[in-house]
Design a protein around this motif. Structure first.
Motif, PDB file in Angstrom:
ATOM      1  N   VAL A   1      32.929  23.731  20.553  1.00 15.93           N
ATOM      2  CA  VAL A   1      32.733  25.095  21.042  1.00 15.93           C
ATOM      3  C   VAL A   1      32.987  26.023  19.855  1.00 15.93           C
ATOM      4  N   CYS A   2      31.976  26.798  19.495  1.00 11.71           N
ATOM      5  CA  CYS A   2      32.078  27.720  18.359  1.00 11.71           C
ATOM      6  C   CYS A   2      32.259  29.145  18.867  1.00 11.71           C
ATOM      7  N   PHE A   3      33.142  29.886  18.205  1.00  9.36           N
ATOM      8  CA  PHE A   3      33.383  31.273  18.585  1.00  9.36           C
ATOM      9  C   PHE A   3      33.918  32.030  17.378  1.00  9.36           C
ATOM     10  N   SER A   4      33.945  33.360  17.491  1.00 10.58           N
ATOM     11  CA  SER A   4      34.404  34.205  16.393  1.00 10.58           C
ATOM     12  C   SER A   4      35.486  35.153  16.875  1.00 10.58           C
ATOM     13  N   VAL A   5      36.412  35.481  15.979  1.00 11.56           N
ATOM     14  CA  VAL A   5      37.473  36.442  16.283  1.00 11.56           C
ATOM     15  C   VAL A   5      37.541  37.462  15.153  1.00 11.56           C
ATOM     16  N   PRO A   6      38.046  38.682  15.423  1.00 12.76           N
ATOM     17  CA  PRO A   6      38.161  39.694  14.365  1.00 12.76           C
ATOM     18  C   PRO A   6      39.036  39.220  13.211  1.00 12.76           C
ATOM     19  N   GLU A   7      38.702  39.667  12.030  1.00 10.56           N
ATOM     20  CA  GLU A   7      39.374  39.178  10.830  1.00 10.56           C
ATOM     21  C   GLU A   7      40.856  39.563  10.778  1.00 10.56           C
ATOM     22  N   GLN A   8      41.302  40.586  11.528  1.00 13.48           N
ATOM     23  CA  GLN A   8      42.717  40.954  11.471  1.00 13.48           C
ATOM     24  C   GLN A   8      43.625  39.867  12.052  1.00 13.48           C
ATOM     25  N   HIS A   9      43.036  38.927  12.805  1.00  7.95           N
ATOM     26  CA  HIS A   9      43.842  37.830  13.350  1.00  7.95           C
ATOM     27  C   HIS A   9      43.964  36.655  12.376  1.00  7.95           C
ATOM     28  N   LEU A  10      43.308  36.743  11.224  1.00  8.49           N
ATOM     29  CA  LEU A  10      43.298  35.631  10.280  1.00  8.49           C
ATOM     30  C   LEU A  10      44.697  35.222   9.812  1.00  8.49           C
ATOM     31  N   PRO A  11      45.601  36.155   9.422  1.00  6.84           N
ATOM     32  CA  PRO A  11      46.940  35.726   9.001  1.00  6.84           C
ATOM     33  C   PRO A  11      47.684  34.950  10.084  1.00  6.84           C
ATOM     34  N   GLN A  12      47.601  35.425  11.335  1.00  3.43           N
ATOM     35  CA  GLN A  12      48.248  34.710  12.434  1.00  3.43           C
ATOM     36  C   GLN A  12      47.661  33.320  12.614  1.00  3.43           C
ATOM     37  N   LEU A  13      46.345  33.224  12.547  1.00  2.00           N
ATOM     38  CA  LEU A  13      45.680  31.935  12.715  1.00  2.00           C
ATOM     39  C   LEU A  13      46.136  30.932  11.661  1.00  2.00           C
ATOM     40  N   LYS A  14      46.126  31.351  10.411  1.00  2.71           N
ATOM     41  CA  LYS A  14      46.513  30.446   9.327  1.00  2.71           C
ATOM     42  C   LYS A  14      47.978  30.032   9.456  1.00  2.71           C
ATOM     43  N   LYS A  15      48.815  30.974   9.876  1.00  2.29           N
ATOM     44  CA  LYS A  15      50.240  30.680  10.033  1.00  2.29           C
ATOM     45  C   LYS A  15      50.474  29.614  11.095  1.00  2.29           C
ATOM     46  N   HIS A  16      49.849  29.783  12.258  1.00  2.68           N
ATOM     47  CA  HIS A  16      50.095  28.844  13.350  1.00  2.68           C
ATOM     48  C   HIS A  16      49.353  27.524  13.161  1.00  2.68           C
ATOM     49  N   MET A  17      48.191  27.559  12.515  1.00  5.02           N
ATOM     50  CA  MET A  17      47.466  26.317  12.252  1.00  5.02           C
ATOM     51  C   MET A  17      48.221  25.420  11.279  1.00  5.02           C
ATOM     52  N   ALA A  18      49.031  26.035  10.409  1.00  7.86           N
ATOM     53  CA  ALA A  18      49.776  25.259   9.427  1.00  7.86           C
ATOM     54  C   ALA A  18      50.928  24.484  10.051  1.00  7.86           C
ATOM     55  N   THR A  19      51.337  24.861  11.250  1.00  8.38           N
ATOM     56  CA  THR A  19      52.512  24.223  11.858  1.00  8.38           C
ATOM     57  C   THR A  19      52.169  23.263  12.986  1.00  8.38           C
ATOM     58  N   ARG A  20      51.034  23.470  13.667  1.00 11.53           N
ATOM     59  CA  ARG A  20      50.712  22.597  14.806  1.00 11.53           C
ATOM     60  C   ARG A  20      49.248  22.767  15.190  1.00 11.53           C
ATOM     61  N   LYS A  21      48.807  21.868  16.071  1.00 12.57           N
ATOM     62  CA  LYS A  21      47.467  21.973  16.632  1.00 12.57           C
ATOM     63  C   LYS A  21      47.458  23.084  17.680  1.00 12.57           C
ATOM     64  N   LEU A  22      46.450  23.938  17.639  1.00 13.30           N
ATOM     65  CA  LEU A  22      46.353  25.058  18.563  1.00 13.30           C
ATOM     66  C   LEU A  22      45.441  24.685  19.729  1.00 13.30           C
ATOM     67  N   GLU A  23      45.925  24.932  20.948  1.00 21.01           N
ATOM     68  CA  GLU A  23      45.166  24.604  22.145  1.00 21.01           C
ATOM     69  C   GLU A  23      44.105  25.676  22.415  1.00 21.01           C
ATOM     70  N   VAL A  24      42.950  25.227  22.854  1.00 19.36           N
ATOM     71  CA  VAL A  24      41.842  26.120  23.191  1.00 19.36           C
ATOM     72  C   VAL A  24      41.345  25.753  24.582  1.00 19.36           C
ATOM     73  N   LEU A  25      41.156  26.770  25.419  1.00 19.56           N
ATOM     74  CA  LEU A  25      40.593  26.569  26.751  1.00 19.56           C
ATOM     75  C   LEU A  25      39.184  27.160  26.777  1.00 19.56           C
ATOM     76  N   ALA A  26      38.252  26.418  27.335  1.00 21.37           N
ATOM     77  CA  ALA A  26      36.877  26.878  27.501  1.00 21.37           C
ATOM     78  C   ALA A  26      36.540  26.859  28.984  1.00 21.37           C
ATOM     79  N   THR A  27      36.033  27.983  29.475  1.00 15.87           N
ATOM     80  CA  THR A  27      35.739  28.121  30.899  1.00 15.87           C
ATOM     81  C   THR A  27      34.292  28.545  31.094  1.00 15.87           C
ATOM     82  N   ILE A  28      33.602  27.821  31.958  1.00 12.39           N
ATOM     83  CA  ILE A  28      32.238  28.198  32.317  1.00 12.39           C
ATOM     84  C   ILE A  28      32.313  29.345  33.314  1.00 12.39           C
ATOM     85  N   PRO A  29      31.551  30.418  33.124  1.00  8.98           N
ATOM     86  CA  PRO A  29      31.574  31.528  34.087  1.00  8.98           C
ATOM     87  C   PRO A  29      31.326  31.032  35.511  1.00  8.98           C
ATOM     88  N   GLY A  30      32.226  31.449  36.418  1.00 10.25           N
ATOM     89  CA  GLY A  30      32.152  30.998  37.798  1.00 10.25           C
ATOM     90  C   GLY A  30      32.988  29.774  38.073  1.00 10.25           C
TER      91      GLY A  30
END
Length: 374
Positions: free
Chosen positions: A208-237
């Motif tokens: 599943v590919c998606f994009s987020v605003p670049e201001q979240h990049l520092p947070q992303l790199k910080k948390h990705m360095a310590t553990r696997k990040l969980e992602v939930l994908a939901t089909i509308p409805g």
């Protein structure tokens, strides 16, 4: 009688105007409101986005030899396994080619053996001076040339065997077969870019590919360095049945046109709920904010000076409070500054309120109200 009626009329005038009560009559009317307490709780720090499902791998199956397509061994939309036979190209021309290459190899090997024996005989007599060195060199060179011919014929045999093997076109991976582009009886050409036989998409696992605003990049790199990040994908409805995956890719550049960075999550997709090309709602969990003050989203109002809430005081009057908001969750808002835990905020009825007005708290479920009795 006329003079005695004047005080009576004066008293009525004061009572009607409200001055006999000593204030604005609106403040003496209790406005019914719904309230909610300010609670302290752990709030997940999340990013939300719209994502697109992509196949884990996509293969466009093409013919590697030219020939007649004699069979199609699968149905469109069928799930295929790696190694399953998909198409068959008429193998007879390639079988004949292989036999010819094998015959040429056998001939060259026989000639090579004879040339080697001649070279051995000429070598023994050349040392005794019975033949010239020039004659021996010619025989030895002929033997070496035949050895090279044998190696070339061996390569020709291997090439013919490979072409014969290409007559059976097999699936290179586990996946779902798409539409068949060529039917039985058609002539297919080797590596024809315009004539793909079928496209196979691997859907287990899936991206599943998606994009987020670049201001979240520092947070992303910080948390990705310590553990696997969980992602939930939901089909509308289908919000009650989210698919769970892990963030697996962070792009190496920010898109300058949109100011976003692309991410990719991997899902096992064992039940094949996610399908290539779908749009899904994505929720990326970064961390958890402990001890956050949370109020329902309905309590937040926006004025000229920014967001505010109405706080119900112990005497059942309301107080105007400007607030500093944090992140929003699914049905609540984190308030960083302006309220305290345990206070009650108005979540319905704000349009009729002004600072200092009297309210009565309505219990929405039981239909009761709490009034201020002196």
């Amino acid at each position: 009688m006329f003079l005695s009626g004047i005080p009576f009329l004066s008293g009525c005038s004061k009572e009607v105007s409200g001055e006999g009560k000593g204030g604005d009559p609106r403040k003496n009317v209790a406005v019914p409101v719904l309230v909610a307490p300010v609670v302290e709780k752990s709030v997940p720090v999340e990013l939300r986005a719209i994502g697109n499902v992509q196949a884990y791998a996509t293969v466009a199956v093409k013919a590697q030899v030219t020939g007649e397509l004699t069979s199609v061994q699968f149905k469109e939309g069928q799930e295929v396994k790696k190694g399953d036979l998909l198409f068959t190209i008429d193998p007879r021309p390639f079988e004949a080619k292989l036999k010819q290459a094998e015959a040429n190899l056998a001939k060259e090997r026989a000639q090579m053996q004879n040339a080697r024996r001649q070279a051995q005989r000429y070598g023994s007599v050349a040392r005794k001076g019975y033949v010239s060195a020039e004659q021996y060199d010619q025989v030895a060179a002929n033997a070496e040339a035949l050895e090279a011919s044998v190696r070339a014929d061996e390569a020709a045999v291997e090439s013919a065997r490979l072409e014969l093997k290409y007559c059976s076109i097999r699936s290179p991976l586990d996946g779902i077969a798409g539409a068949v582009k060529m039917d039985r009886g058609n002539i297919v050409k080797a590596s024809d870019k315009d004539n793909v036989l079928v496209v196979i998409n691997q859907v287990r696992p899936i991206y599943v590919c998606f994009s987020v605003p670049e201001q979240h990049l520092p947070q992303l790199k910080k948390h990705m360095a310590t553990r696997k990040l969980e992602v939930l994908a939901t089909i509308p409805g289908e919000e009650d049945h989210p698919s769970r995956g892990e963030l697996s890719f962070l792009d190496n550049t920010v898109d300058m046109a949109t100011g976003t960075i692309q991410l990719k999550a991997t899902f096992s997709n064992a039940d094949k709920v996610l399908w290539p090309g779908q749009f899904v709602n994505v929720l990326l969990k970064l961390t958890t904010q402990e001890g956050a003050l949370v109020v329902p989203g309905e309590a937040i109002q926006t004025g000229q000076d920014g967001p505010y809430v109405y706080v119900v005081k112990p005497d059942l009057t309301v107080e105007y409070r400007p607030v500093v908001l944090g992140r929003s969750t699914e049905n609540a808002v984190v308030v960083e500054k302006g309220i305290s835990v345990g206070e009650k905020v108005v979540m319905e009825g704000q349009l009729r309120l002004a600072p200092g007005m009297q309210v009565k708290i309505v219990d929405e479920e039981a239909g009761r109200s709490e009034e201020n009795h002196p």
